[in-house]
Enzyme design. Structure first.
Site, PDB file in Angstrom:
ATOM      1  N   GLU A  87       0.857  -1.190   0.000  1.00 56.46           N
ATOM      2  CA  GLU A  87       0.000   0.000   0.000  1.00 56.46           C
ATOM      3  C   GLU A  87       0.888   1.233   0.000  1.00 56.46           C
ATOM      4  O   GLU A  87       1.677   1.449   0.918  1.00 56.46           O
ATOM      5  CB  GLU A  87      -0.935   0.043   1.199  1.00 56.46           C
ATOM      6  CG  GLU A  87      -1.843   1.272   1.145  1.00 56.46           C
ATOM      7  CD  GLU A  87      -2.733   1.449   2.365  1.00 56.46           C
ATOM      8  OE1 GLU A  87      -3.231   2.580   2.545  1.00 56.46           O
ATOM      9  OE2 GLU A  87      -2.915   0.486   3.136  1.00 56.46           O
ATOM     10  N   GLU A 112       4.816   4.962   3.872  1.00 54.81           N
ATOM     11  CA  GLU A 112       4.390   6.323   4.208  1.00 54.81           C
ATOM     12  C   GLU A 112       5.623   7.135   4.577  1.00 54.81           C
ATOM     13  O   GLU A 112       6.614   6.580   5.071  1.00 54.81           O
ATOM     14  CB  GLU A 112       3.395   6.272   5.371  1.00 54.81           C
ATOM     15  CG  GLU A 112       2.884   7.621   5.857  1.00 54.81           C
ATOM     16  CD  GLU A 112       2.231   8.418   4.744  1.00 54.81           C
ATOM     17  OE1 GLU A 112       2.775   9.507   4.448  1.00 54.81           O
ATOM     18  OE2 GLU A 112       1.223   7.974   4.181  1.00 54.81           O
ATOM     19  N   ASP A 144      10.150   7.061   0.551  1.00 56.02           N
ATOM     20  CA  ASP A 144       9.589   7.258  -0.779  1.00 56.02           C
ATOM     21  C   ASP A 144       9.213   5.911  -1.390  1.00 56.02           C
ATOM     22  O   ASP A 144      10.051   5.011  -1.507  1.00 56.02           O
ATOM     23  CB  ASP A 144      10.628   7.971  -1.639  1.00 56.02           C
ATOM     24  CG  ASP A 144      10.089   8.417  -2.990  1.00 56.02           C
ATOM     25  OD1 ASP A 144       9.077   7.855  -3.443  1.00 56.02           O
ATOM     26  OD2 ASP A 144      10.699   9.310  -3.603  1.00 56.02           O
ATOM     27  N   ASP A 167      -1.894  12.412  -3.736  1.00 55.73           N
ATOM     28  CA  ASP A 167      -1.980  13.862  -3.871  1.00 55.73           C
ATOM     29  C   ASP A 167      -2.154  14.208  -5.348  1.00 55.73           C
ATOM     30  O   ASP A 167      -1.331  13.826  -6.178  1.00 55.73           O
ATOM     31  CB  ASP A 167      -0.700  14.509  -3.331  1.00 55.73           C
ATOM     32  CG  ASP A 167      -0.846  16.004  -3.138  1.00 55.73           C
ATOM     33  OD1 ASP A 167      -1.497  16.663  -3.971  1.00 55.73           O
ATOM     34  OD2 ASP A 167      -0.293  16.521  -2.149  1.00 55.73           O
ATOM     35  N   LYS A 171      -2.399  21.925  -9.692  1.00 56.03           N
ATOM     36  CA  LYS A 171      -1.887  22.963 -10.587  1.00 56.03           C
ATOM     37  C   LYS A 171      -1.034  22.314 -11.683  1.00 56.03           C
ATOM     38  O   LYS A 171      -0.213  21.447 -11.415  1.00 56.03           O
ATOM     39  CB  LYS A 171      -1.057  23.978  -9.805  1.00 56.03           C
ATOM     40  CG  LYS A 171      -1.880  24.786  -8.807  1.00 56.03           C
ATOM     41  CD  LYS A 171      -1.018  25.790  -8.073  1.00 56.03           C
ATOM     42  CE  LYS A 171      -1.856  26.590  -7.061  1.00 56.03           C
ATOM     43  NZ  LYS A 171      -1.041  27.565  -6.308  1.00 56.03           N
ATOM     44  N   ASP A 203     -10.425  10.977  -5.670  1.00 57.29           N
ATOM     45  CA  ASP A 203     -11.625  11.809  -5.730  1.00 57.29           C
ATOM     46  C   ASP A 203     -11.395  13.045  -6.589  1.00 57.29           C
ATOM     47  O   ASP A 203     -12.239  13.943  -6.612  1.00 57.29           O
ATOM     48  CB  ASP A 203     -12.074  12.219  -4.324  1.00 57.29           C
ATOM     49  CG  ASP A 203     -11.034  13.069  -3.598  1.00 57.29           C
ATOM     50  OD1 ASP A 203      -9.873  13.122  -4.069  1.00 57.29           O
ATOM     51  OD2 ASP A 203     -11.366  13.660  -2.557  1.00 57.29           O
ATOM     52  N   THR A 237     -13.675   6.620   5.716  1.00 59.23           N
ATOM     53  CA  THR A 237     -13.039   7.558   6.643  1.00 59.23           C
ATOM     54  C   THR A 237     -13.645   8.948   6.452  1.00 59.23           C
ATOM     55  O   THR A 237     -14.462   9.184   5.555  1.00 59.23           O
ATOM     56  CB  THR A 237     -11.518   7.657   6.407  1.00 59.23           C
ATOM     57  OG1 THR A 237     -11.289   8.335   5.165  1.00 59.23           O
ATOM     58  CG2 THR A 237     -10.876   6.285   6.373  1.00 59.23           C
ATOM     59  N   LYS A 238     -13.184   9.873   7.272  1.00 54.76           N
ATOM     60  CA  LYS A 238     -13.672  11.253   7.200  1.00 54.76           C
ATOM     61  C   LYS A 238     -13.363  11.883   5.848  1.00 54.76           C
ATOM     62  O   LYS A 238     -14.081  12.791   5.403  1.00 54.76           O
ATOM     63  CB  LYS A 238     -13.043  12.089   8.312  1.00 54.76           C
ATOM     64  CG  LYS A 238     -11.522  12.154   8.258  1.00 54.76           C
ATOM     65  CD  LYS A 238     -10.950  12.900   9.467  1.00 54.76           C
ATOM     66  CE  LYS A 238      -9.430  12.929   9.442  1.00 54.76           C
ATOM     67  NZ  LYS A 238      -8.867  13.605  10.625  1.00 54.76           N
ATOM     68  N   GLU A 240     -13.479  10.435   2.811  1.00 55.23           N
ATOM     69  CA  GLU A 240     -14.526  10.105   1.857  1.00 55.23           C
ATOM     70  C   GLU A 240     -15.789  10.881   2.166  1.00 55.23           C
ATOM     71  O   GLU A 240     -16.471  11.372   1.268  1.00 55.23           O
ATOM     72  CB  GLU A 240     -14.826   8.612   1.866  1.00 55.23           C
ATOM     73  CG  GLU A 240     -15.887   8.244   0.825  1.00 55.23           C
ATOM     74  CD  GLU A 240     -16.242   6.775   0.832  1.00 55.23           C
ATOM     75  OE1 GLU A 240     -17.122   6.400   0.036  1.00 55.23           O
ATOM     76  OE2 GLU A 240     -15.657   6.028   1.635  1.00 55.23           O
TER      77      GLU A 240
END
Length: 260
Positions: A87, A112, A144, A167, A171, A203, A237-238, A240
């Site tokens: 993951e 992570e 990384d 992420d 831009k 999303d 989770t919060k 979504e």
């Protein structure tokens, strides 16, 4: 492209960034033919809370490692031979811990960069140890994810790769920082076993479109059209909930590696 109903998510790759300002400083650029050393994460500094530090001191030596240049002995680290899922961007571990509980037959490695997020993941693991479903099949790498894929994972050794809410770097001038580009798709495809699965969720509509086009162009991957060897269910989770509140559509993008 297959989409999974009843969307689930674990928050962005930068989930820990929502809760803290601590991160891992990026290592000096190595440079390579597969991936230019432009990181897909932001760098910040901070500190662990006292409870987080205590959990870190108890659990990190066994469950965690910093990213390095040596190939992982996955069987030795887990003490068994089992399907392995990576993951990328596990944040505070919401999905990693829940999915590890749901798939005890799978070795799950969470990657992570944010140390407080990793500490919260350790806390989540620790809280399961006295329950009927202790998490013993989750290990953590700090650093990384591209370095992990390039240096620590052998070709055709992964059953699955998960990238939930990377992420989007919205831009245009920052698009070069996006994780899911052609070179990364090629690297992931190389590390997947034939029949293995890449599962992506986002999303961000424009990023979803770019991811889909790029993933479909990778010759070793195809939209999944066989029974998946891993689960596609994720905990809500919060993050979504926030996405739904603003009317964002969450795209599920799932490919399988050709050659099974």
């Amino acid at each position: 492209m297959p989409r999974t109903p009843a969307i689930r998510d674990n928050g962005r790759v930068n989930e820990a960034d929502q809760d803290t300002t601590d991160t891992l400083e990026p290592s000096p650029s190595r440079g390579n033919r597969l991936y230019p050393r432009v990181t897909s994460f932001r760098s910040r500094r901070g500190a662990l809370t006292e409870p987080q530090q205590e959990t870190w001191d108890r659990r990190w030596a066994h469950l965690g490692r910093d990213v390095g240049d040596e190939l992982l002995d996955i069987d030795g680290w887990f003490g068994r031979h089992a399907p392995t899922v990576l993951e990328i961007g596990s944040g505070t571990g919401t999905a990693a811990v829940a999915m590890a509980q749901a798939e005890p037959h799978v070795n799950l490695i969470a990657v992570e960069v944010y140390r407080p997020g990793l500490a919260q993941t350790l806390q989540r693991i620790e809280r399961t140890l006295d329950t009927d479903a202790p998490v013993t099949n989750l290990r953590i790498l700090r650093g990384d994810a591209v370095d992990v894929l390039e240096h620590m994972i052998a070709p055709e050794s992964l059953t699955g790769v998960r990238v939930f809410f990377p992420d989007p770097w919205p831009k245009a001038r920052h698009h070069k920082r996006r994780l899911l580009q052609a070179r990364t798709f090629a690297l992931i495809a190389n590390r997947l076993k034939p029949g293995g699965v890449l599962h992506v969720a986002t999303d961000h509509a424009e990023y979803a479109e770019a991811i889909e086009v790029t993933g479909n162009a990778e010759p070793l991957l195809t939209p999944l059209n066989w029974s998946s060897p891993i689960s596609h269910e994720r905990p809500v989770t919060k993050f979504e909930d926030k996405a739904h509140q603003v009317g964002s559509t969450i795209a599920e993008l799932i490919w399988g590696k050709i050659g099974a």
